[in-house]
Motif scaffolding. Structure first.
Motif, PDB file in Angstrom:
ATOM      1  N   MET A  82       0.844  -1.184   0.000  1.00  0.00           N
ATOM      2  CA  MET A  82       0.000   0.000   0.000  1.00  0.00           C
ATOM      3  C   MET A  82       0.881   1.236   0.000  1.00  0.00           C
ATOM      4  O   MET A  82       1.793   1.357   0.800  1.00  0.00           O
ATOM      5  N   ILE A  83       0.618   2.113  -0.915  1.00  0.00           N
ATOM      6  CA  ILE A  83       1.455   3.301  -1.039  1.00  0.00           C
ATOM      7  C   ILE A  83       0.563   4.533  -1.033  1.00  0.00           C
ATOM      8  O   ILE A  83      -0.545   4.505  -1.590  1.00  0.00           O
ATOM      9  N   ILE A  84       1.024   5.586  -0.394  1.00  0.00           N
ATOM     10  CA  ILE A  84       0.228   6.800  -0.282  1.00  0.00           C
ATOM     11  C   ILE A  84       0.954   7.939  -0.984  1.00  0.00           C
ATOM     12  O   ILE A  84       2.083   8.270  -0.629  1.00  0.00           O
ATOM     13  N   GLY A  85       0.321   8.492  -1.989  1.00  0.00           N
ATOM     14  CA  GLY A  85       0.916   9.613  -2.710  1.00  0.00           C
ATOM     15  C   GLY A  85      -0.008  10.046  -3.820  1.00  0.00           C
ATOM     16  O   GLY A  85      -0.843   9.283  -4.278  1.00  0.00           O
ATOM     17  N   ARG A  86       0.175  11.264  -4.256  1.00  0.00           N
ATOM     18  CA  ARG A  86      -0.695  11.844  -5.271  1.00  0.00           C
ATOM     19  C   ARG A  86      -0.696  11.079  -6.583  1.00  0.00           C
ATOM     20  O   ARG A  86      -1.638  11.144  -7.346  1.00  0.00           O
ATOM     21  N   ASN A  87       0.432  10.384  -6.863  1.00  0.00           N
ATOM     22  CA  ASN A  87       0.528   9.679  -8.133  1.00  0.00           C
ATOM     23  C   ASN A  87      -0.042   8.271  -8.079  1.00  0.00           C
ATOM     24  O   ASN A  87       0.096   7.513  -9.030  1.00  0.00           O
ATOM     25  N   PHE A  88      -0.624   7.921  -6.986  1.00  0.00           N
ATOM     26  CA  PHE A  88      -1.202   6.587  -6.836  1.00  0.00           C
ATOM     27  C   PHE A  88      -2.692   6.709  -6.536  1.00  0.00           C
ATOM     28  O   PHE A  88      -3.230   7.812  -6.442  1.00  0.00           O
ATOM     29  N   LEU A  89      -3.350   5.561  -6.413  1.00  0.00           N
ATOM     30  CA  LEU A  89      -4.777   5.580  -6.078  1.00  0.00           C
ATOM     31  C   LEU A  89      -4.981   6.347  -4.774  1.00  0.00           C
ATOM     32  O   LEU A  89      -4.147   6.270  -3.861  1.00  0.00           O
ATOM     33  N   VAL A  90      -6.062   7.073  -4.683  1.00  0.00           N
ATOM     34  CA  VAL A  90      -6.385   7.779  -3.441  1.00  0.00           C
ATOM     35  C   VAL A  90      -6.740   6.730  -2.381  1.00  0.00           C
ATOM     36  O   VAL A  90      -7.511   5.818  -2.642  1.00  0.00           O
ATOM     37  N   LYS A  91      -6.148   6.868  -1.219  1.00  0.00           N
ATOM     38  CA  LYS A  91      -6.362   5.883  -0.155  1.00  0.00           C
ATOM     39  C   LYS A  91      -7.329   6.422   0.890  1.00  0.00           C
ATOM     40  O   LYS A  91      -7.544   7.638   0.988  1.00  0.00           O
ATOM     41  N   ILE A  92      -7.887   5.492   1.679  1.00  0.00           N
ATOM     42  CA  ILE A  92      -8.778   5.923   2.755  1.00  0.00           C
ATOM     43  C   ILE A  92      -8.364   5.281   4.079  1.00  0.00           C
ATOM     44  O   ILE A  92      -7.830   4.173   4.110  1.00  0.00           O
ATOM     45  N   ASN A  93      -8.611   6.005   5.133  1.00  0.00           N
ATOM     46  CA  ASN A  93      -8.332   5.491   6.478  1.00  0.00           C
ATOM     47  C   ASN A  93      -9.628   5.385   7.272  1.00  0.00           C
ATOM     48  O   ASN A  93     -10.506   6.231   7.167  1.00  0.00           O
ATOM     49  N   ALA A  94      -9.719   4.325   8.074  1.00  0.00           N
ATOM     50  CA  ALA A  94     -10.848   4.180   8.997  1.00  0.00           C
ATOM     51  C   ALA A  94     -10.329   4.244  10.427  1.00  0.00           C
ATOM     52  O   ALA A  94      -9.347   3.576  10.762  1.00  0.00           O
ATOM     53  N   ASN A  95     -10.968   5.041  11.247  1.00  0.00           N
ATOM     54  CA  ASN A  95     -10.617   5.090  12.665  1.00  0.00           C
ATOM     55  C   ASN A  95     -11.470   4.096  13.437  1.00  0.00           C
ATOM     56  O   ASN A  95     -12.683   4.020  13.231  1.00  0.00           O
ATOM     57  N   ILE A  96     -10.820   3.348  14.314  1.00  0.00           N
ATOM     58  CA  ILE A  96     -11.571   2.490  15.234  1.00  0.00           C
ATOM     59  C   ILE A  96     -11.022   2.751  16.631  1.00  0.00           C
ATOM     60  O   ILE A  96     -10.173   3.624  16.807  1.00  0.00           O
ATOM     61  N   GLY A  97     -11.468   1.972  17.592  1.00  0.00           N
ATOM     62  CA  GLY A  97     -10.924   2.135  18.927  1.00  0.00           C
ATOM     63  C   GLY A  97     -12.012   2.189  19.965  1.00  0.00           C
ATOM     64  O   GLY A  97     -13.059   2.773  19.743  1.00  0.00           O
ATOM     65  N   ASN A  98     -11.735   1.541  21.089  1.00  0.00           N
ATOM     66  CA  ASN A  98     -12.730   1.536  22.156  1.00  0.00           C
ATOM     67  C   ASN A  98     -12.503   2.732  23.078  1.00  0.00           C
ATOM     68  O   ASN A  98     -11.553   3.490  22.920  1.00  0.00           O
ATOM     69  N   SER A  99     -13.404   2.902  23.989  1.00  0.00           N
ATOM     70  CA  SER A  99     -13.215   3.949  24.983  1.00  0.00           C
ATOM     71  C   SER A  99     -13.312   3.285  26.347  1.00  0.00           C
ATOM     72  O   SER A  99     -13.533   2.084  26.444  1.00  0.00           O
ATOM     73  N   ALA A 100     -13.118   4.092  27.387  1.00  0.00           N
ATOM     74  CA  ALA A 100     -13.141   3.522  28.736  1.00  0.00           C
ATOM     75  C   ALA A 100     -14.507   2.928  29.059  1.00  0.00           C
ATOM     76  O   ALA A 100     -14.628   2.025  29.881  1.00  0.00           O
ATOM     77  N   VAL A 101     -15.541   3.409  28.375  1.00  0.00           N
ATOM     78  CA  VAL A 101     -16.887   2.959  28.737  1.00  0.00           C
ATOM     79  C   VAL A 101     -17.561   2.014  27.739  1.00  0.00           C
ATOM     80  O   VAL A 101     -18.454   1.266  28.110  1.00  0.00           O
ATOM     81  N   THR A 102     -17.142   2.046  26.484  1.00  0.00           N
ATOM     82  CA  THR A 102     -17.808   1.143  25.543  1.00  0.00           C
ATOM     83  C   THR A 102     -16.828   0.382  24.673  1.00  0.00           C
ATOM     84  O   THR A 102     -15.709   0.813  24.442  1.00  0.00           O
ATOM     85  N   SER A 103     -17.308  -0.738  24.177  1.00  0.00           N
ATOM     86  CA  SER A 103     -16.647  -1.644  23.242  1.00  0.00           C
ATOM     87  C   SER A 103     -15.479  -2.391  23.887  1.00  0.00           C
ATOM     88  O   SER A 103     -14.807  -1.896  24.782  1.00  0.00           O
ATOM     89  N   THR A 104     -15.262  -3.616  23.371  1.00  0.00           N
ATOM     90  CA  THR A 104     -14.232  -4.486  23.925  1.00  0.00           C
ATOM     91  C   THR A 104     -13.163  -4.747  22.867  1.00  0.00           C
ATOM     92  O   THR A 104     -13.337  -4.402  21.704  1.00  0.00           O
ATOM     93  N   ILE A 105     -12.069  -5.364  23.287  1.00  0.00           N
ATOM     94  CA  ILE A 105     -11.010  -5.740  22.348  1.00  0.00           C
ATOM     95  C   ILE A 105     -11.609  -6.638  21.265  1.00  0.00           C
ATOM     96  O   ILE A 105     -11.334  -6.481  20.077  1.00  0.00           O
ATOM     97  N   GLU A 106     -12.454  -7.558  21.690  1.00  0.00           N
ATOM     98  CA  GLU A 106     -13.091  -8.493  20.760  1.00  0.00           C
ATOM     99  C   GLU A 106     -13.863  -7.739  19.664  1.00  0.00           C
ATOM    100  O   GLU A 106     -13.738  -8.031  18.476  1.00  0.00           O
TER     101      GLU A 106
END
Lengths: 203, 417
Positions: B1-25
């Motif tokens: 995967m390469i990130i740069g103007r001369n390549f396909l535009v890439k996308i990022n997804a943010n994930i992550g739990n918080s102290a109150v919701t969601s588990t590692i699983e």
């Protein structure tokens, strides 16, 4: 408010379905023979028979290779265990360079503290390897290799996304040389010292 | 995967739990789910007390690069008291995460002491979490940001562990009213200065960008980034093009993302429908990723990226030929395409039918075009003549069938229409 923590197990929901009418294909590298560029190929049905120029013809629609970031999860022929992690496909590429060492222990104070804390045992990923780190004085960034004119397996792998006819290896090779070496190398390349994973590339 | 103007535009997804919701699983599945639908990188923004262990699971199971914002974890280590952060503690956090295998770090080194007062008259102040942590630290100590003063030390770690920089935009605008202001652009210039230093160490750099920006002000962001940061890849959060649609910010931002992608942004950080409202669940993650795949792909098409149009062409051909199964299979989201179709025409007959329920059989423009072509070929006349003659015949047929505007599609299929 607090929550109950839980870690993945064999019964955890981890999506492993293949995409419909799709299969994973792997294209061998031409500079580096130990890379296999993964893509998804969507099969298509034939066009309906058409009457043209006085005869019926039935056009075949060739399978379409597409860019695919899903890794081994959509390849039903690969066994995966969430407790083991995904295959470490970069590990060999990294060791082949000869500029990386495996440390005998983790270096950070916090990392050590967590490791020694037995209250966390039930949360741990079990199959952690010792960390990798550049040998003394080495710079292990892809930008560093590119500036030295070295085409790494990582570079050949990512070049696949610019190749229309990816099955033509000579074409591939020429494009890599022209594009990687010619480009101002101002981009981030995939690097993970633990050498586990690369997203699938293709188009 | 390469990130740069001369390549396909890439996308990022943010994930992550918080102290109150969601588990590692749950977070591991969210990561797998995000990459299934097209996330090129995933950022683990987990907070709470088990960040270290959560990250281990995510990195070991991820097929794509993982990014983090180390200052989040550093802040956990000082119990949320920004003023207690130190370089030593931050350095230990960088090494801890680098040894786990994190691929890129967001570092808010451009939040300089002198920029902080510039945000005072903003409608929404500082909205970046990393930005506000560093601003607080700068004010508490009345000292320059330690990420800036120790930037060379950070570089030394990055090149040893092959970690790339994502230079954080801690002063990005959080509202349309604050877009393109002096604080935002001042920070961008500093990020350019830092890019040069990182490149002297041969460390790859991305520049993080806004935020909330109305459409007419988006291009200036891209142009300025290219100039001030020497063409380092730009990595923007949207931008959101209006503030009035909470619950739909994947769309308000997808508009800006497509636009800035076309102008040359290399990676687009997704925004989910839960933006400003809550932690995204699995469904939100999919909606965000698909929205951003659309934005990135639209940008690739606009840029004329070689081969980008292949999938569009295959889809259009399948659509024109009424190959329904192929249309579903070629779709970015085959499951939704199929279920929407089946909602109104569930029978297998309908999947070979030359129409869908949107217009019905006699009003389908693609069906009519095909009929015209077939008719012209069969009668050996031009398509224009065919249209004329066809209209006369259709008019007759319409009257013969009882002049009903609405016909039963199922019945027509069984009649072999």
């Amino acid at each position: 408010m607090s929550k109950k923590e839980s870690i993945p197990s064999l019964s955890s929901k981890i999506t492993r379905d293949a995409f419909p009418a799709s299969k994973k294909i792997y294209v061998n590298g031409s500079i580096h023979n130990n890379i296999k560029v993964a893509m998804r190929e969507i099969s298509l049905s034939d066009s309906k028979p058409m009457f043209s120029n006085g005869e019926f013809s039935k056009e075949k629609n060739h399978p379409l290779p597409v860019y695919d970031t899903s890794g081994p999860y959509t390849d039903t022929e690969i066994d995966l265990d969430v407790k083991e992690g995904v295959p470490r496909i970069r590990e060999q590429w990294i060791f082949d360079r000869g500029d990386v060492q495996r440390l005998s222990d983790i270096s950070s104070d916090f990392g050590k503290e967590r490791l020694l804390n037995s209250d966390l045992d039930h949360l741990r990923f079990e199959h952690i390897k010792k960390p990798l780190c550049a040998k003394e004085g080495a710079n292990v960034s892809q930008m560093h290799y590119a500036k030295k004119g070295i085409i790494t397996p990582e570079m050949e792998y990512v070049q696949s996304e610019r190749i229309k006819n990816y099955r033509n290896t000579n074409h591939l090779l020429n494009r890599i040389l022209a594009s990687i070496l010619g480009l101002k190398f101002q981009m981030k390349l995939r690097r993970n010292l633990f050498g586990m994973k690369l997203p699938e590339e293709g188009q | 995967m390469i990130i740069g103007r001369n390549f396909l535009v890439k996308i990022n997804a943010n994930i992550g739990n918080s102290a109150v919701t969601s588990t590692i699983e749950e977070e591991v599945e969210k990561m797998v789910w995000a990459t299934r639908w097209g996330a090129d990188t995933v950022m683990d923004l987990s907070t709470g007390k088990n960040i270290h262990e959560t990250r281990e699971w995510i990195i070991r199971n991820s097929p794509v690069p993982i990014g983090t914002v180390p200052i989040y974890q550093a802040l956990e280590k000082v119990n949320g008291k920004a003023e207690e952060l130190t370089w030593e503690l931050f350095r230990d956090t960088l090494i801890e995460q680098a040894e786990q295998g994190v691929d890129y770090f967001t570092i808010h080194a451009g939040v300089l002491l002198r920029y902080v007062p510039m945000t005072a008259n903003r409608v929404t102040g500082i909205v970046s979490r990393g930005g506000s942590i560093m601003a607080k630290w700068c004010l508490a100590h009345h000292k320059e940001n330690f990420l800036y003063t120790h930037f060379e030390d950070i570089c030394a770690i990055m090149k040893k562990y092959d970690v790339a920089f994502s230079l954080g935009d801690g002063l990005r605008p959080g509202s349309i009213a604050d877009a393109n202001d002096a604080a935002q652009f001042g920070e961008l210039e500093t990020l350019g200065e830092l890019t040069k230093i990182a490149w002297e160490h041969d460390i790859q750099v991305m520049i993080e960008g806004p935020g909330h920006v109305p459409m007419q002000m988006i291009k200036e962001n891209m142009d300025k980034e290219i100039l001030d940061c020497f063409e380092a890849p730009f990595y923007t959060l949207g931008p959101l093009t209006t503030d009035i649609a909470p619950g739909y910010d994947h769309i308000t931002s997808g508009i800006g993302a497509a636009q800035i992608g076309w102008y040359g942004c290399a990676m687009l950080c997704y925004v989910t429908p839960k933006e400003h409202l809550g932690l995204p669940n699995r469904d939100d993650v999919k909606r965000g990723v698909i929205t951003y795949k659309i934005a990135a792909h639209a940008a690739d098409l606009a840029k004329g990226f070689p081969g980008a149009q292949n999938r569009d062409n295959a889809m259009s051909k399948a659509r024109f030929e009424f190959r329904w199964e192929d249309q579903f299979n070629l779709a970015l989201d085959p499951d939704t395409a199929r279920s929407y179709h089946d909602e109104t025409l569930p029978s297998d007959n309908a999947k070979v039918a030359h129409f869908c329920s949107m217009c019905g059989p006699h009003f389908c423009s693609m069906k009519i075009s095909q009929d015209v072509r077939d008719y012209a070929k069969a009668k050996g006349i031009t398509e224009n003549d065919a249209l004329k003659r066809g209209f006369e015949e259709k008019s007759k047929e319409f009257l013969e069938k009882g002049a009903d505007v609405y016909l039963d599609p199922e019945k027509l299929v069984s009649e072999g229409s």
